[in-house]
Motif scaffolding. Sequence first.
Motif, PDB file in Angstrom:
ATOM      1  N   SER A   1      39.669 110.837  94.755  1.00  0.00           N
ATOM      2  CA  SER A   1      38.207 110.855  94.787  1.00  0.00           C
ATOM      3  C   SER A   1      37.720 112.270  94.507  1.00  0.00           C
ATOM      4  N   ARG A   2      36.427 112.403  94.365  1.00  0.00           N
ATOM      5  CA  ARG A   2      35.820 113.717  94.151  1.00  0.00           C
ATOM      6  C   ARG A   2      35.139 114.182  95.424  1.00  0.00           C
ATOM      7  N   ARG A   3      34.958 115.486  95.545  1.00  0.00           N
ATOM      8  CA  ARG A   3      34.230 116.067  96.665  1.00  0.00           C
ATOM      9  C   ARG A   3      32.966 116.708  96.107  1.00  0.00           C
TER      10      ARG A   3
ATOM     11  N   GLY B   1      31.120 115.708  93.851  1.00  0.00           N
ATOM     12  CA  GLY B   1      31.118 115.606  92.399  1.00  0.00           C
ATOM     13  C   GLY B   1      32.201 116.406  91.707  1.00  0.00           C
ATOM     14  N   ASP B   2      32.925 117.247  92.452  1.00  0.00           N
ATOM     15  CA  ASP B   2      33.957 118.097  91.855  1.00  0.00           C
ATOM     16  C   ASP B   2      35.350 117.540  92.127  1.00  0.00           C
ATOM     17  N   LEU B   3      36.266 117.841  91.208  1.00  0.00           N
ATOM     18  CA  LEU B   3      37.657 117.466  91.429  1.00  0.00           C
ATOM     19  C   LEU B   3      38.213 118.207  92.635  1.00  0.00           C
ATOM     20  N   LYS B   4      39.040 117.539  93.415  1.00  0.00           N
ATOM     21  CA  LYS B   4      39.754 118.211  94.494  1.00  0.00           C
ATOM     22  C   LYS B   4      40.878 119.055  93.897  1.00  0.00           C
TER      23      LYS B   4
ATOM     24  N   ARG C   1      42.753 118.665  90.043  1.00  0.00           N
ATOM     25  CA  ARG C   1      42.364 119.776  89.163  1.00  0.00           C
ATOM     26  C   ARG C   1      43.598 120.568  88.730  1.00  0.00           C
TER      27      ARG C   1
ATOM     28  N   GLU D   1      39.070 108.465  84.025  1.00  0.00           N
ATOM     29  CA  GLU D   1      37.995 108.495  85.010  1.00  0.00           C
ATOM     30  C   GLU D   1      37.510 107.056  85.185  1.00  0.00           C
TER      31      GLU D   1
ATOM     32  N   ARG E   1      36.449 107.991  90.245  1.00  0.00           N
ATOM     33  CA  ARG E   1      37.766 108.446  90.699  1.00  0.00           C
ATOM     34  C   ARG E   1      38.579 108.901  89.490  1.00  0.00           C
ATOM     35  N   THR E   2      39.473 109.826  89.727  1.00  0.00           N
ATOM     36  CA  THR E   2      40.343 110.325  88.671  1.00  0.00           C
ATOM     37  C   THR E   2      41.726 109.742  88.851  1.00  0.00           C
TER      38      THR E   2
END
Length: 197
Positions: free
Chosen positions: A62-64, A66-69, A73, A143, A147-148
């Motif tokens: 998931s993202r935090r 809106g940013d990649l964790k 990353r 994506e 979620r990535t």
Amino acid sequence: MFARDTDDFSPSERERIVKTAVSPRPVAWVGTRDAAGTDNLAPFSSYTYVGADEPSVLFTASRRDGDLKDTPRNAIDTEVFSVSVATADVLETVDHTAADPGPEEGDEFDLAGVERAECDRIDAPYVADAPIAMECTLHDRQEIHGRTMLIGDVVRFHVADEATRDGQVDSREITTIGRLGGPYYTHTDPVEFERRY
């Protein structure tokens, strides 16, 4: 029994149903290193294999805000990551590595007291005491609904002697852990059953 459309449930209700239905979910302990050389270790229960004869594994994150964790990353930036098998005897430690330490606390290996080992073919750490660890190169990313998903090709295995029986990796020698719905975990207890098909 009730039957309702997905949109009739709140996001947390939908999450609880899916995570209970799709369980137990094995836990991947994913190790990465960023470009500055800082290590990262985090557990992911949205994890499985894609192929076995040409081994590849995937996990989603998931993202935090809106940013990649850090883990996804790092894996995207360096195009490598490791997966270490998490076992019941280190469940509390696995949970501890889900924390997000500040720079002054060191990385998750330090924070949780996990011994690291260096991968041979990729620039990433793995859990030294894991019964099995896999070195992976990034095959693809997708994506999906915020979620990535990261797919990695396994390029090297590390298998502890204790994880084998008669020269073969044996599930009876590894007490893996899995996530259930809600705050619950489980661990493997193999069932003696001879497949006919």
